[in-house]
Design a protein around this motif. Structure first.
Motif, short mmCIF file in Angstrom:
data_model
loop_
_atom_site.label_atom_id
_atom_site.label_comp_id
_atom_site.label_asym_id
_atom_site.label_seq_id
_atom_site.Cartn_x
_atom_site.Cartn_y
_atom_site.Cartn_z
N LEU A 152 0.86 -1.19 0.33
CA LEU A 152 0.02 -0.31 -0.04
C LEU A 152 0.42 1.15 -0.19
CD1 LEU A 152 -2.41 -1.08 2.71
CD2 LEU A 152 -2.94 -1.02 0.13
N THR A 153 1.76 1.49 0.73
CA THR A 153 2.89 2.26 0.97
C THR A 153 3.53 2.80 -0.61
OG1 THR A 153 2.83 2.09 3.54
CG2 THR A 153 5.04 3.99 2.26
N VAL A 154 4.16 1.87 -1.07
CA VAL A 154 5.02 1.67 -2.00
C VAL A 154 4.15 2.08 -3.19
CG1 VAL A 154 6.76 0.55 -3.70
CG2 VAL A 154 6.63 0.53 -1.22
N THR A 155 3.00 1.56 -3.22
CA THR A 155 1.77 1.65 -4.35
C THR A 155 1.47 3.12 -4.56
OG1 THR A 155 0.03 0.79 -3.68
CG2 THR A 155 1.21 -0.76 -5.50
N ALA A 156 1.08 3.75 -3.01
CA ALA A 156 0.39 5.48 -2.90
C ALA A 156 1.98 6.38 -3.83
CB ALA A 156 0.40 5.31 -1.45
N VAL A 157 3.35 6.05 -2.98
CA VAL A 157 4.62 6.83 -3.22
C VAL A 157 4.29 6.71 -4.85
CG1 VAL A 157 7.03 7.25 -3.25
CG2 VAL A 157 5.22 6.33 -1.18
N ALA A 158 4.69 5.58 -5.93
CA ALA A 158 4.55 5.91 -6.63
C ALA A 158 3.49 6.08 -8.05
CB ALA A 158 4.93 4.05 -7.49
N ALA A 159 2.57 5.79 -7.05
CA ALA A 159 1.22 6.90 -7.54
C ALA A 159 1.34 8.39 -8.16
CB ALA A 159 -0.25 6.56 -7.36
N VAL A 160 2.16 9.03 -6.99
CA VAL A 160 2.70 10.41 -6.75
C VAL A 160 3.42 10.54 -7.48
CG1 VAL A 160 2.47 12.54 -5.46
CG2 VAL A 160 1.07 10.62 -5.03
N ARG A 161 4.77 9.96 -7.37
CA ARG A 161 6.05 10.53 -7.32
C ARG A 161 7.08 8.65 -7.87
NH1 ARG A 161 8.44 14.92 -6.97
NH2 ARG A 161 10.66 13.90 -7.06
N PRO A 162 6.50 8.06 -9.13
CA PRO A 162 7.13 7.21 -9.34
C PRO A 162 8.85 7.33 -9.44
CG PRO A 162 6.24 8.12 -11.18
CD PRO A 162 5.61 8.68 -9.84
N ASP A 163 9.63 8.42 -9.22
CA ASP A 163 10.64 9.06 -9.87
C ASP A 163 11.77 8.66 -8.32
OD1 ASP A 163 8.70 11.17 -9.30
OD2 ASP A 163 11.38 11.94 -8.77
N LEU A 164 10.90 9.06 -7.19
CA LEU A 164 11.19 8.75 -5.76
C LEU A 164 11.06 7.23 -5.86
CD1 LEU A 164 9.27 11.71 -3.74
CD2 LEU A 164 11.70 11.50 -5.07
N VAL A 165 10.47 5.75 -6.43
CA VAL A 165 10.88 4.64 -5.68
C VAL A 165 11.56 4.17 -6.35
CG1 VAL A 165 9.69 2.19 -5.60
CG2 VAL A 165 8.26 4.82 -5.55
N HIS A 166 13.83 3.90 -5.51
CA HIS A 166 14.38 3.80 -5.82
C HIS A 166 14.32 2.00 -6.45
CE1 HIS A 166 18.62 1.99 -5.74
NE2 HIS A 166 19.05 2.68 -5.12
N VAL A 167 13.42 1.38 -6.29
CA VAL A 167 13.96 0.16 -6.33
C VAL A 167 13.57 0.36 -8.34
CG1 VAL A 167 11.66 -0.72 -6.68
CG2 VAL A 167 13.46 -1.91 -6.57
#
Length: 240
Positions: A202-217
C-alpha cells in the motif's frame, strides 16, 4: 492480553561472545552501507530517507493481531529498501533500532548488533533482491508493483527471523530448544510477513502513484512504470 512477537532481542538472550560477534558483523555491514549510501543520496533521496525512517519508527509502534494472544509490527526493511535503496534503507533501520533501544528499551544494547544484523542488514538486502528479481513485472502497472512489494516484504520478514534463529542457535541463552525457537519464530513471522507485505504494498504504490521517480527500485528499469493509461487525445488536438 496480546504478546508482541517481534525480532528485537533483549539483553541476555545471546551469550557475550555471540553478541560481540554480531556486533562486528553489524559494524562491517553498516560500513559498507555508508560507503554505498554516499552514491545513492542526493537532493531527492535525502529528504525521502528522513521520511522513511520516521514512518518506520512510527509504524513499529503499532501492533496488529497475528494469532490469539500474539501481535506483530512492521519491520520496514523491504519498505525502506524499495523507496531509498538497500544501503540507505539499512541506515534508516539502524537509526530506528538505536533510538528504540536507547529511549524505549525495545531491544537490548548488548543485542543491538544482532538486531541490526537481522532487521537492518539481512532483511533489507533479502527484500531488495526479491524486488530486483520481480522489477520487470512491477513496471507493468499498479498490480505488478503491489505484488512485488508484498513478496519483498514477506521475504524480508522471514529472512530477518531466520537470522534470529541462527544467532540463537550459535549462542542462545533463553532456555528453549533451537527447534522450539525456530518453530515459534518462523511460524509466527510468516504471518507477520503477510501483514508487513500489505503495509509495504500500500505504501509503495501510494508513493509511486504520485512520484514514481522517488521509488528507488524502479530506477534503471527497462521501461517506466505505467500506473495510468495514456490520456485519449481530444478531437481538436488530433486534428479531427
Amino acid at each position: 492480553m496480546t504478546t508482541p512477537m517481534a525480532m528485537h532481542m533483549s539483553d541476555g538472550l545471546l551469550d557475550p561472545a555471540t553478541s560481540a560477534l554480531f556486533g562486528l558483523v553489524a559494524a562491517a555491514g553498516l560500513t559498507l552501507a555508508v560507503l554505498r549510501a554516499r552514491r545513492d543520496l542526493d537532493d531527492r533521496t535525502a529528504p525521502m530517507a528522513g521520511l522513511v525512517a520516521a514512518f518506520v519508527f512510527a509504524a513499529q509502534m503499532l501492533n496488529f493481531p497475528v494469532l490469539p494472544g500474539v501481535s506483530g509490527h512492521l519491520l520496514g526493511g523491504a519498505l525502506a529498501a524499495l523507496l531509498v535503496g538497500p544501503a540507505v534503507g539499512a541506515l534508516c533501520l539502524t537509526i530506528v533500532l538505536v533510538i528504540q533501544a536507547l529511549m524505549f528499551a525495545d531491544g537490548g544494547l548488548t543485542a543491538l548488533g544482532a538486531n541490526v544484523t537481522n532487521m537492518a542488514l539481512i532483511g533489507t538486502v533479502a527484500g531488495y533482491l526479491v524486488a530486483l528479481g520481480l522489477r520487470r513485472f512491477a513496471v507493468r502497472g499498479r498490480a505488478g508493483l503491489a505484488v512485488m512489494a508484498f513478496l519483498a516484504a514477506l521475504v524480508n520478514t522471514v529472512a530477518a527471523a531466520s537470522g534470529f534463529v541462527v544467532e540463537y542457535g550459535i549462542g542462545g541463552q533463553g532456555g528453549v530448544s533451537l527447534v522450539g525457537v525456530a518453530t515459534a519464530i518462523l511460524g509466527v513471522h510468516i504471518l507477520i510477513g503477510v501483514g508487513e507485505g500489505v503495509i509495504t504494498a500500500l505504501t509503495v504504490t501510494a508513493v509511486a502513484a504520485v512520484r514514481p521517480d522517488l521509488v528507488h527500485v524502479l530506477r534503471g528499469a527497462d521501461r517506466p512504470l505505467q500506473l495510468r493509461p495514456s490520456p485519449v487525445a481530444r478531437p481538436e488536438e488530433s486534428g479531427a
